[in-house]
Scaffold this motif. Structure first.
Motif, PDB file in Angstrom:
ATOM      1  N   LEU A  68      -6.344   0.038   5.534  1.00 39.49           N
ATOM      2  CA  LEU A  68      -4.879  -0.002   5.576  1.00 39.49           C
ATOM      3  C   LEU A  68      -4.290  -0.417   4.235  1.00 39.49           C
ATOM      4  CD1 LEU A  68      -4.265  -1.686   9.065  1.00 39.49           C
ATOM      5  CD2 LEU A  68      -4.086   0.745   8.486  1.00 39.49           C
ATOM      6  N   SER A  69      -5.006  -1.207   3.465  1.00 39.87           N
ATOM      7  CA  SER A  69      -4.493  -1.677   2.181  1.00 39.87           C
ATOM      8  C   SER A  69      -4.345  -0.544   1.174  1.00 39.87           C
ATOM      9  CB  SER A  69      -5.405  -2.769   1.611  1.00 39.87           C
ATOM     10  OG  SER A  69      -6.647  -2.215   1.188  1.00 39.87           O
ATOM     11  N   LYS A  70      -5.005   0.571   1.419  1.00 42.33           N
ATOM     12  CA  LYS A  70      -4.881   1.736   0.547  1.00 42.33           C
ATOM     13  C   LYS A  70      -3.728   2.627   0.988  1.00 42.33           C
ATOM     14  CE  LYS A  70      -9.854   1.686  -0.335  1.00 42.33           C
ATOM     15  NZ  LYS A  70     -11.126   2.422  -0.154  1.00 42.33           N
ATOM     16  N   MET A  71      -3.590   2.802   2.307  1.00 41.15           N
ATOM     17  CA  MET A  71      -2.480   3.567   2.852  1.00 41.15           C
ATOM     18  C   MET A  71      -2.302   3.221   4.317  1.00 41.15           C
ATOM     19  SD  MET A  71      -1.846   7.686   3.202  1.00 41.15           S
ATOM     20  CE  MET A  71      -3.056   7.853   4.521  1.00 41.15           C
ATOM     21  N   CYS A  72      -1.060   2.975   4.722  1.00 34.07           N
ATOM     22  CA  CYS A  72      -0.760   2.728   6.124  1.00 34.07           C
ATOM     23  C   CYS A  72       0.518   3.468   6.491  1.00 34.07           C
ATOM     24  CB  CYS A  72      -0.653   1.229   6.428  1.00 34.07           C
ATOM     25  SG  CYS A  72       0.707   0.386   5.587  1.00 34.07           S
ATOM     26  N   LEU A  73       0.729   3.672   7.789  1.00 35.56           N
ATOM     27  CA  LEU A  73       1.847   4.461   8.265  1.00 35.56           C
ATOM     28  C   LEU A  73       2.652   3.672   9.288  1.00 35.56           C
ATOM     29  CD1 LEU A  73      -0.103   7.794   8.892  1.00 35.56           C
ATOM     30  CD2 LEU A  73       1.101   7.128   6.813  1.00 35.56           C
ATOM     31  N   TYR A  74       3.883   4.086   9.497  1.00 36.81           N
ATOM     32  CA  TYR A  74       4.703   3.509  10.563  1.00 36.81           C
ATOM     33  C   TYR A  74       4.680   4.505  11.722  1.00 36.81           C
ATOM     34  CZ  TYR A  74       6.160   0.487   6.777  1.00 36.81           C
ATOM     35  OH  TYR A  74       6.153  -0.389   5.731  1.00 36.81           O
ATOM     36  N   SER A  75       3.589   4.473  12.459  1.00 37.79           N
ATOM     37  CA  SER A  75       3.367   5.454  13.510  1.00 37.79           C
ATOM     38  C   SER A  75       2.973   4.748  14.801  1.00 37.79           C
ATOM     39  CB  SER A  75       2.255   6.429  13.101  1.00 37.79           C
ATOM     40  OG  SER A  75       1.024   5.732  12.961  1.00 37.79           O
ATOM     41  N   LYS A  76       2.876   5.537  15.873  1.00 38.33           N
ATOM     42  CA  LYS A  76       2.475   4.998  17.168  1.00 38.33           C
ATOM     43  C   LYS A  76       0.969   4.760  17.233  1.00 38.33           C
ATOM     44  CE  LYS A  76       6.312   7.143  19.668  1.00 38.33           C
ATOM     45  NZ  LYS A  76       6.705   8.068  20.773  1.00 38.33           N
ATOM     46  N   ASN A  77       0.244   5.327  16.290  1.00 35.33           N
ATOM     47  CA  ASN A  77      -1.202   5.151  16.244  1.00 35.33           C
ATOM     48  C   ASN A  77      -1.529   3.790  15.634  1.00 35.33           C
ATOM     49  OD1 ASN A  77      -3.961   5.241  15.861  1.00 35.33           O
ATOM     50  ND2 ASN A  77      -3.973   7.336  15.056  1.00 35.33           N
ATOM     51  N   GLU A  78      -1.996   2.866  16.459  1.00 33.22           N
ATOM     52  CA  GLU A  78      -2.238   1.503  15.998  1.00 33.22           C
ATOM     53  C   GLU A  78      -3.316   1.429  14.916  1.00 33.22           C
ATOM     54  OE1 GLU A  78      -2.978  -1.183  19.144  1.00 33.22           O
ATOM     55  OE2 GLU A  78      -1.013  -0.915  20.098  1.00 33.22           O
ATOM     56  N   SER A  79      -4.226   2.391  14.886  1.00 33.39           N
ATOM     57  CA  SER A  79      -5.311   2.334  13.911  1.00 33.39           C
ATOM     58  C   SER A  79      -4.830   2.557  12.483  1.00 33.39           C
ATOM     59  CB  SER A  79      -6.382   3.377  14.252  1.00 33.39           C
ATOM     60  OG  SER A  79      -5.864   4.688  14.128  1.00 33.39           O
ATOM     61  N   THR A  80      -3.665   3.219  12.324  1.00 35.56           N
ATOM     62  CA  THR A  80      -3.134   3.465  10.981  1.00 35.56           C
ATOM     63  C   THR A  80      -1.817   2.747  10.726  1.00 35.56           C
ATOM     64  OG1 THR A  80      -2.006   5.476  11.769  1.00 35.56           O
ATOM     65  CG2 THR A  80      -4.228   5.737  10.844  1.00 35.56           C
ATOM     66  N   HIS A  81      -1.308   2.011  11.707  1.00 37.71           N
ATOM     67  CA  HIS A  81      -0.016   1.345  11.566  1.00 37.71           C
ATOM     68  C   HIS A  81      -0.121   0.159  10.608  1.00 37.71           C
ATOM     69  CE1 HIS A  81       3.850  -0.446  12.438  1.00 37.71           C
ATOM     70  NE2 HIS A  81       4.143   0.561  13.240  1.00 37.71           N
ATOM     71  N   CYS A  82       0.919  -0.002   9.794  1.00 36.81           N
ATOM     72  CA  CYS A  82       0.927  -1.059   8.780  1.00 36.81           C
ATOM     73  C   CYS A  82       0.847  -2.458   9.372  1.00 36.81           C
ATOM     74  CB  CYS A  82       2.178  -0.933   7.922  1.00 36.81           C
ATOM     75  SG  CYS A  82       2.284   0.596   6.954  1.00 36.81           S
ATOM     76  N   ILE A  83       1.230  -2.618  10.631  1.00 40.93           N
ATOM     77  CA  ILE A  83       1.217  -3.952  11.235  1.00 40.93           C
ATOM     78  C   ILE A  83      -0.186  -4.545  11.245  1.00 40.93           C
ATOM     79  CG2 ILE A  83       0.857  -3.126  13.600  1.00 40.93           C
ATOM     80  CD1 ILE A  83       3.083  -6.078  12.441  1.00 40.93           C
ATOM     81  N   ILE A 134      -1.217  -6.302  -9.260  1.00 46.17           N
ATOM     82  CA  ILE A 134      -2.392  -5.677  -8.665  1.00 46.17           C
ATOM     83  C   ILE A 134      -1.971  -4.903  -7.420  1.00 46.17           C
ATOM     84  CG2 ILE A 134      -3.954  -7.443  -9.543  1.00 46.17           C
ATOM     85  CD1 ILE A 134      -4.030  -8.656  -6.748  1.00 46.17           C
ATOM     86  N   THR A 135      -2.810  -4.007  -6.968  1.00 48.90           N
ATOM     87  CA  THR A 135      -2.533  -3.249  -5.760  1.00 48.90           C
ATOM     88  C   THR A 135      -2.958  -4.058  -4.538  1.00 48.90           C
ATOM     89  OG1 THR A 135      -4.702  -2.180  -5.727  1.00 48.90           O
ATOM     90  CG2 THR A 135      -2.943  -1.107  -7.007  1.00 48.90           C
ATOM     91  N   MET A 136      -2.465  -3.670  -3.372  1.00 51.67           N
ATOM     92  CA  MET A 136      -2.868  -4.338  -2.138  1.00 51.67           C
ATOM     93  C   MET A 136      -4.355  -4.141  -1.888  1.00 51.67           C
ATOM     94  SD  MET A 136      -1.856  -6.256   0.365  1.00 51.67           S
ATOM     95  CE  MET A 136      -0.053  -6.095   0.357  1.00 51.67           C
ATOM     96  N   SER A 137      -4.891  -2.996  -2.269  1.00 48.92           N
ATOM     97  CA  SER A 137      -6.316  -2.740  -2.104  1.00 48.92           C
ATOM     98  C   SER A 137      -7.143  -3.723  -2.921  1.00 48.92           C
ATOM     99  CB  SER A 137      -6.636  -1.298  -2.532  1.00 48.92           C
ATOM    100  OG  SER A 137      -8.012  -1.039  -2.419  1.00 48.92           O
ATOM    101  N   GLN A 138      -6.730  -3.983  -4.156  1.00 44.29           N
ATOM    102  CA  GLN A 138      -7.431  -4.965  -4.987  1.00 44.29           C
ATOM    103  C   GLN A 138      -7.336  -6.364  -4.379  1.00 44.29           C
ATOM    104  OE1 GLN A 138      -5.107  -3.870  -8.538  1.00 44.29           O
ATOM    105  NE2 GLN A 138      -7.049  -3.507  -9.601  1.00 44.29           N
ATOM    106  N   PHE A 139      -6.171  -6.699  -3.854  1.00 46.26           N
ATOM    107  CA  PHE A 139      -5.953  -8.020  -3.267  1.00 46.26           C
ATOM    108  C   PHE A 139      -6.855  -8.237  -2.052  1.00 46.26           C
ATOM    109  CE2 PHE A 139      -3.666 -10.607  -0.096  1.00 46.26           C
ATOM    110  CZ  PHE A 139      -3.585 -11.804  -0.790  1.00 46.26           C
ATOM    111  N   VAL A 140      -6.884  -7.271  -1.139  1.00 46.59           N
ATOM    112  CA  VAL A 140      -7.685  -7.420   0.078  1.00 46.59           C
ATOM    113  C   VAL A 140      -9.174  -7.445  -0.261  1.00 46.59           C
ATOM    114  CG1 VAL A 140      -8.336  -6.305   2.245  1.00 46.59           C
ATOM    115  CG2 VAL A 140      -5.933  -6.407   1.567  1.00 46.59           C
ATOM    116  N   PRO A 154       0.820  -1.209   0.000  1.00 46.21           N
ATOM    117  CA  PRO A 154       0.000   0.000   0.000  1.00 46.21           C
ATOM    118  C   PRO A 154       0.852   1.256   0.000  1.00 46.21           C
ATOM    119  CG  PRO A 154       0.040  -0.960   2.187  1.00 46.21           C
ATOM    120  CD  PRO A 154       0.730  -1.937   1.284  1.00 46.21           C
ATOM    121  N   LYS A 155       0.203   2.368  -0.218  1.00 46.10           N
ATOM    122  CA  LYS A 155       0.881   3.650  -0.152  1.00 46.10           C
ATOM    123  C   LYS A 155       1.382   3.873   1.272  1.00 46.10           C
ATOM    124  CE  LYS A 155      -0.984   7.051  -2.356  1.00 46.10           C
ATOM    125  NZ  LYS A 155      -1.887   8.186  -2.737  1.00 46.10           N
ATOM    126  N   THR A 156       2.656   4.250   1.398  1.00 42.67           N
ATOM    127  CA  THR A 156       3.253   4.452   2.711  1.00 42.67           C
ATOM    128  C   THR A 156       4.451   5.392   2.581  1.00 42.67           C
ATOM    129  OG1 THR A 156       4.102   3.296   4.681  1.00 42.67           O
ATOM    130  CG2 THR A 156       4.841   2.505   2.551  1.00 42.67           C
TER     131      THR A 156
END
Length: 316
Positions: free
Chosen positions: A90-105, A62-68, A28-30
Protein backbone atom coordinates in the motif's frame (compact mmCIF):
# COMPACT_ATOMS: atom_id res chain seq x y z
CA UNK A 1 -10.25 17.65 -1.76
CA UNK A 2 -9.25 18.65 -5.27
CA UNK A 3 -5.70 19.19 -6.47
CA UNK A 4 -5.54 22.88 -5.52
CA UNK A 5 -6.54 22.07 -1.93
CA UNK A 6 -3.98 19.28 -1.85
CA UNK A 7 -1.28 21.60 -3.18
CA UNK A 8 -2.05 24.27 -0.56
CA UNK A 9 -1.87 21.64 2.19
CA UNK A 10 1.49 20.41 0.88
CA UNK A 11 2.93 23.92 0.97
CA UNK A 12 1.88 24.30 4.61
CA UNK A 13 3.35 20.90 5.49
CA UNK A 14 6.60 21.80 3.72
CA UNK A 15 6.89 25.05 5.67
CA UNK A 16 6.30 23.20 8.94
CA UNK A 17 8.87 20.55 8.03
CA UNK A 18 11.50 23.15 7.14
CA UNK A 19 10.82 25.19 10.27
CA UNK A 20 10.89 22.23 12.66
CA UNK A 21 13.71 20.30 10.97
CA UNK A 22 11.64 17.19 10.29
CA UNK A 23 11.83 14.67 7.47
CA UNK A 24 8.88 14.91 5.12
CA UNK A 25 7.27 11.61 4.11
CA UNK A 26 5.25 11.92 0.93
CA UNK A 27 1.99 9.97 0.59
CA UNK A 28 1.86 6.96 -1.74
CA UNK A 29 0.70 7.11 -5.31
CA UNK A 30 -3.08 7.48 -5.36
CA UNK A 31 -5.80 8.90 -7.65
CA UNK A 32 -6.48 12.60 -7.15
CA UNK A 33 -10.00 13.97 -7.18
CA UNK A 34 -11.28 14.36 -10.76
CA UNK A 35 -7.76 13.98 -12.18
CA UNK A 36 -7.42 10.21 -12.25
CA UNK A 37 -9.42 7.11 -11.39
CA UNK A 38 -8.27 3.69 -10.28
CA UNK A 39 -4.74 2.33 -10.42
CA UNK A 40 -4.19 3.71 -13.94
CA UNK A 41 -4.94 7.24 -12.70
CA UNK A 42 -2.81 7.12 -9.54
CA UNK A 43 -0.25 9.91 -9.22
CA UNK A 44 2.33 11.27 -6.82
CA UNK A 45 3.42 14.83 -6.01
CA UNK A 46 6.47 14.18 -8.16
CA UNK A 47 4.21 14.08 -11.22
CA UNK A 48 3.47 17.78 -10.66
CA UNK A 49 6.29 19.29 -8.61
CA UNK A 50 10.11 18.95 -8.95
CA UNK A 51 10.59 17.76 -5.37
CA UNK A 52 13.34 15.28 -6.28
CA UNK A 53 14.83 16.86 -9.38
CA UNK A 54 15.87 20.34 -8.23
CA UNK A 55 18.77 21.45 -6.07
CA UNK A 56 18.89 19.81 -2.63
CA UNK A 57 16.07 21.04 -0.43
CA UNK A 58 16.71 22.26 3.14
CA UNK A 59 14.91 19.17 4.49
CA UNK A 60 15.10 15.47 3.68
CA UNK A 61 12.12 14.17 1.68
CA UNK A 62 11.41 10.45 1.35
CA UNK A 63 8.61 8.39 -0.16
CA UNK A 64 6.10 6.44 1.92
CA UNK A 65 7.60 3.25 0.51
CA UNK A 66 11.03 4.20 1.87
CA UNK A 67 9.50 5.11 5.23
CA UNK A 68 7.60 1.83 5.66
CA UNK A 69 10.59 -0.22 4.51
CA UNK A 70 12.83 1.38 7.13
CA UNK A 71 10.41 1.95 10.01
CA UNK A 72 7.50 -0.43 9.45
CA UNK A 73 8.51 -2.91 12.12
CA UNK A 74 9.93 -0.34 14.55
CA UNK A 75 8.22 3.05 14.55
CA UNK A 76 4.94 1.72 13.14
CA UNK A 77 5.17 -1.35 15.39
CA UNK A 78 3.91 -3.79 12.73
CA UNK A 79 5.06 -7.19 13.97
CA UNK A 80 2.99 -9.49 11.78
CA UNK A 81 5.06 -10.29 8.64
CA UNK A 82 2.01 -10.67 6.39
CA UNK A 83 0.55 -7.35 7.57
CA UNK A 84 3.90 -5.64 7.09
CA UNK A 85 4.06 -6.95 3.54
CA UNK A 86 0.52 -5.68 2.91
CA UNK A 87 1.39 -2.22 4.24
CA UNK A 88 4.56 -2.14 2.14
CA UNK A 89 2.42 -2.79 -0.96
CA UNK A 90 0.00 0.00 0.00
CA UNK A 91 2.90 2.38 0.64
CA UNK A 92 3.69 2.27 -3.08
CA UNK A 93 0.12 2.77 -4.27
CA UNK A 94 -3.28 2.67 -2.60
CA UNK A 95 -6.82 3.44 -3.75
CA UNK A 96 -10.03 4.82 -2.29
CA UNK A 97 -12.11 1.83 -3.28
CA UNK A 98 -14.48 -0.71 -1.78
CA UNK A 99 -11.77 -3.35 -2.06
CA UNK A 100 -10.21 -3.43 1.40
CA UNK A 101 -7.02 -5.08 0.12
CA UNK A 102 -6.08 -1.95 -1.86
CA UNK A 103 -7.79 0.75 0.23
CA UNK A 104 -5.53 3.41 1.72
CA UNK A 105 -7.04 2.91 5.17
CA UNK A 106 -4.87 -0.21 5.49
CA UNK A 107 -1.89 2.15 5.66
CA UNK A 108 -3.49 5.15 7.33
CA UNK A 109 -4.70 3.13 10.34
CA UNK A 110 -1.12 2.37 11.37
CA UNK A 111 0.00 5.96 10.91
CA UNK A 112 -2.97 7.19 12.95
CA UNK A 113 -2.32 4.64 15.69
CA UNK A 114 1.24 5.76 16.41
CA UNK A 115 1.33 9.26 14.92
CA UNK A 116 0.49 12.53 16.62
CA UNK A 117 -2.06 14.85 15.06
CA UNK A 118 -0.99 18.48 15.60
CA UNK A 119 -3.99 20.43 16.94
CA UNK A 120 -4.24 22.71 13.94
CA UNK A 121 -7.03 23.34 11.48
CA UNK A 122 -6.56 26.36 9.28
CA UNK A 123 -10.18 27.42 9.55
CA UNK A 124 -10.12 27.56 13.35
CA UNK A 125 -6.53 28.14 14.47
CA UNK A 126 -3.37 29.95 13.46
CA UNK A 127 0.08 28.63 14.36
CA UNK A 128 2.65 31.08 15.74
CA UNK A 129 6.41 30.61 15.69
CA UNK A 130 8.07 32.90 18.24
CA UNK A 131 11.63 32.29 19.44
CA UNK A 132 11.07 33.70 22.94
CA UNK A 133 8.00 31.55 23.56
CA UNK A 134 9.69 28.43 22.21
CA UNK A 135 12.70 28.87 24.49
CA UNK A 136 10.64 29.78 27.56
CA UNK A 137 9.96 27.10 30.17
CA UNK A 138 6.96 28.78 31.78
CA UNK A 139 5.43 31.22 29.30
CA UNK A 140 3.23 29.90 26.54
CA UNK A 141 2.38 33.30 25.09
CA UNK A 142 4.48 36.27 24.10
CA UNK A 143 4.67 39.32 26.39
CA UNK A 144 5.94 41.65 23.67
CA UNK A 145 3.18 44.18 22.80
CA UNK A 146 4.43 44.64 19.24
CA UNK A 147 4.53 40.87 18.67
CA UNK A 148 1.09 40.43 20.22
CA UNK A 149 -0.35 43.13 17.97
CA UNK A 150 1.06 41.42 14.88
CA UNK A 151 -0.32 38.06 15.99
CA UNK A 152 -3.73 39.58 16.67
CA UNK A 153 -3.92 41.13 13.21
CA UNK A 154 -2.71 37.93 11.54
CA UNK A 155 -5.20 35.62 13.27
CA UNK A 156 -8.16 37.91 12.62
CA UNK A 157 -7.55 38.36 8.90
CA UNK A 158 -9.56 36.74 6.15
CA UNK A 159 -12.92 35.07 6.02
CA UNK A 160 -12.29 32.89 9.08
CA UNK A 161 -12.27 35.83 11.44
CA UNK A 162 -11.00 35.51 14.99
CA UNK A 163 -9.02 32.26 15.03
CA UNK A 164 -7.54 30.58 18.10
CA UNK A 165 -3.85 31.37 18.63
CA UNK A 166 -1.61 28.31 18.97
CA UNK A 167 2.10 28.64 19.71
CA UNK A 168 4.72 26.17 18.57
CA UNK A 169 6.47 25.34 21.83
CA UNK A 170 8.28 22.51 23.55
CA UNK A 171 7.78 19.81 24.54
CA UNK A 172 4.23 19.44 23.21
CA UNK A 173 5.22 19.90 19.58
CA UNK A 174 8.79 18.61 19.69
CA UNK A 175 8.33 15.37 21.66
CA UNK A 176 6.25 13.34 19.16
CA UNK A 177 8.46 11.44 16.72
CA UNK A 178 5.82 11.11 14.03
CA UNK A 179 3.31 13.73 12.95
CA UNK A 180 0.41 12.50 10.87
CA UNK A 181 -2.23 14.80 9.45
CA UNK A 182 -5.70 13.29 9.14
CA UNK A 183 -8.03 14.81 6.57
CA UNK A 184 -11.21 12.83 6.94
CA UNK A 185 -13.64 11.48 9.50
CA UNK A 186 -13.48 7.72 9.78
CA UNK A 187 -15.85 5.53 11.76
CA UNK A 188 -12.96 3.44 13.04
CA UNK A 189 -10.71 6.26 14.17
CA UNK A 190 -13.22 8.94 15.12
CA UNK A 191 -13.80 12.53 13.97
CA UNK A 192 -10.44 13.65 12.69
CA UNK A 193 -10.88 16.40 10.15
CA UNK A 194 -7.72 18.50 10.21
CA UNK A 195 -7.58 19.62 6.60
CA UNK A 196 -5.24 22.52 5.88
CA UNK A 197 -7.43 24.43 3.45
CA UNK A 198 -5.72 27.81 3.57
CA UNK A 199 -2.46 29.08 2.11
CA UNK A 200 0.54 28.64 4.40
CA UNK A 201 1.06 32.41 4.64
CA UNK A 202 -2.41 32.78 6.19
CA UNK A 203 -1.97 29.76 8.47
CA UNK A 204 1.53 30.03 9.94
CA UNK A 205 2.89 33.29 11.34
CA UNK A 206 6.55 33.95 12.14
CA UNK A 207 7.18 36.85 14.49
CA UNK A 208 10.68 37.16 13.03
CA UNK A 209 10.21 38.79 9.60
CA UNK A 210 13.55 37.42 8.36
CA UNK A 211 12.32 33.84 8.77
CA UNK A 212 8.93 34.77 7.36
CA UNK A 213 10.43 36.27 4.20
CA UNK A 214 12.89 33.41 3.74
CA UNK A 215 10.17 30.76 3.78
CA UNK A 216 7.95 32.68 1.37
CA UNK A 217 10.86 32.99 -1.05
CA UNK A 218 11.68 29.32 -0.62
CA UNK A 219 8.17 28.19 -1.51
CA UNK A 220 8.18 30.58 -4.48
CA UNK A 221 11.47 29.25 -5.82
CA UNK A 222 11.08 25.52 -5.18
CA UNK A 223 7.43 24.57 -4.99
CA UNK A 224 6.13 25.12 -8.49
CA UNK A 225 5.06 22.95 -11.40
CA UNK A 226 7.73 20.92 -13.14
CA UNK A 227 9.19 21.91 -16.50
CA UNK A 228 6.99 19.55 -18.52
CA UNK A 229 3.82 21.20 -17.22
CA UNK A 230 5.18 24.73 -17.58
CA UNK A 231 6.35 24.08 -21.14
CA UNK A 232 3.03 22.50 -22.10
CA UNK A 233 1.20 25.53 -20.73
CA UNK A 234 3.58 27.76 -22.70
CA UNK A 235 2.78 25.95 -25.95
CA UNK A 236 -0.94 26.38 -25.28
CA UNK A 237 -0.49 30.11 -24.63
CA UNK A 238 1.48 30.49 -27.86
CA UNK A 239 -1.22 28.64 -29.79
CA UNK A 240 -3.91 30.90 -28.31
CA UNK A 241 -1.88 33.99 -29.23
CA UNK A 242 -1.53 32.72 -32.80
CA UNK A 243 -5.28 32.15 -33.05
CA UNK A 244 -6.03 35.51 -31.43
CA UNK A 245 -3.69 37.30 -33.84
CA UNK A 246 -5.21 35.57 -36.86
CA UNK A 247 -8.70 36.40 -35.60
CA UNK A 248 -7.75 40.05 -35.14
CA UNK A 249 -6.20 40.30 -38.58
CA UNK A 250 -9.32 38.82 -40.17
CA UNK A 251 -11.49 41.34 -38.33
CA UNK A 252 -9.32 44.28 -39.24
CA UNK A 253 -9.17 44.84 -43.00
CA UNK A 254 -6.78 47.75 -42.50
CA UNK A 255 -4.11 45.61 -40.85
CA UNK A 256 -1.09 45.50 -43.14
CA UNK A 257 1.40 43.95 -40.72
CA UNK A 258 3.67 41.34 -42.27
CA UNK A 259 5.17 39.50 -39.36
CA UNK A 260 6.18 35.83 -39.51
CA UNK A 261 5.48 35.57 -35.78
CA UNK A 262 1.83 36.55 -35.59
CA UNK A 263 1.55 36.41 -31.85
CA UNK A 264 0.12 39.25 -29.82
CA UNK A 265 2.22 42.43 -29.82
CA UNK A 266 1.96 45.65 -27.83
CA UNK A 267 -0.55 47.12 -30.30
CA UNK A 268 -2.92 44.16 -30.23
CA UNK A 269 -6.25 44.15 -28.43
CA UNK A 270 -5.20 40.79 -26.94
CA UNK A 271 -7.39 37.98 -25.73
CA UNK A 272 -9.38 36.93 -22.68
CA UNK A 273 -9.98 33.61 -20.97
CA UNK A 274 -12.84 32.08 -19.01
CA UNK A 275 -12.46 29.12 -16.69
CA UNK A 276 -15.99 27.72 -16.52
CA UNK A 277 -15.99 25.08 -13.78
CA UNK A 278 -18.87 22.66 -13.71
CA UNK A 279 -18.07 19.17 -12.49
CA UNK A 280 -15.72 19.92 -9.57
CA UNK A 281 -18.06 22.20 -7.63
CA UNK A 282 -20.75 20.48 -5.59
CA UNK A 283 -22.63 23.74 -5.00
CA UNK A 284 -25.38 24.38 -7.54
CA UNK A 285 -25.20 28.13 -6.94
CA UNK A 286 -21.93 28.13 -8.92
CA UNK A 287 -23.64 26.94 -12.11
CA UNK A 288 -23.77 30.33 -13.83
CA UNK A 289 -25.49 30.49 -17.21
CA UNK A 290 -23.67 31.75 -20.30
CA UNK A 291 -25.73 34.95 -20.06
CA UNK A 292 -24.56 35.51 -16.48
CA UNK A 293 -20.95 34.90 -17.52
CA UNK A 294 -21.24 37.42 -20.33
CA UNK A 295 -22.95 40.08 -18.25
CA UNK A 296 -20.37 39.72 -15.47
CA UNK A 297 -17.32 40.00 -17.72
CA UNK A 298 -18.27 42.06 -20.75
CA UNK A 299 -16.96 45.31 -19.25
CA UNK A 300 -13.51 43.73 -18.96
CA UNK A 301 -13.28 42.48 -22.54
CA UNK A 302 -12.60 44.36 -25.76
CA UNK A 303 -14.81 44.15 -28.80
CA UNK A 304 -13.45 41.70 -31.35
CA UNK A 305 -10.88 40.08 -29.10
CA UNK A 306 -10.32 36.33 -28.99
CA UNK A 307 -11.98 34.43 -26.11
CA UNK A 308 -10.49 31.18 -24.82
CA UNK A 309 -12.84 29.07 -22.69
CA UNK A 310 -11.52 26.24 -20.49
CA UNK A 311 -14.43 24.17 -19.23
CA UNK A 312 -15.76 20.73 -18.46
CA UNK A 313 -19.24 21.80 -19.58
CA UNK A 314 -20.97 18.91 -21.38
CA UNK A 315 -24.11 20.65 -22.57
CA UNK A 316 -22.63 22.65 -25.45
Amino acid sequence: GGWNNVRMSLETILVLAVTTGRTLVLPPKTPLYLIGFGAAGARTFGDFLPLFTRDPLPIPIITMSQFVKEYGSTLLEITDPSELQHVQTLSKMCLYSKNESTHCIGLWKHLRRVGWQPPLTTMKQCLIFDQAVFESVEDDISDDPTVLDGIDRFCKQGRDGDREVIYYNAPKWTAPILWHWVSEEDSKTGPTDYRLLNHFYTTVHFTDPVIDHYLKRWIRDYVHYNDEIICTAGRIIHAIEDLASSNEMENNSNNTANNSDKRIDSNSIGWSAWHVRRGDFQYKVTRYSIEEWYNSTRDFMKEGEFLYIATDEKKY
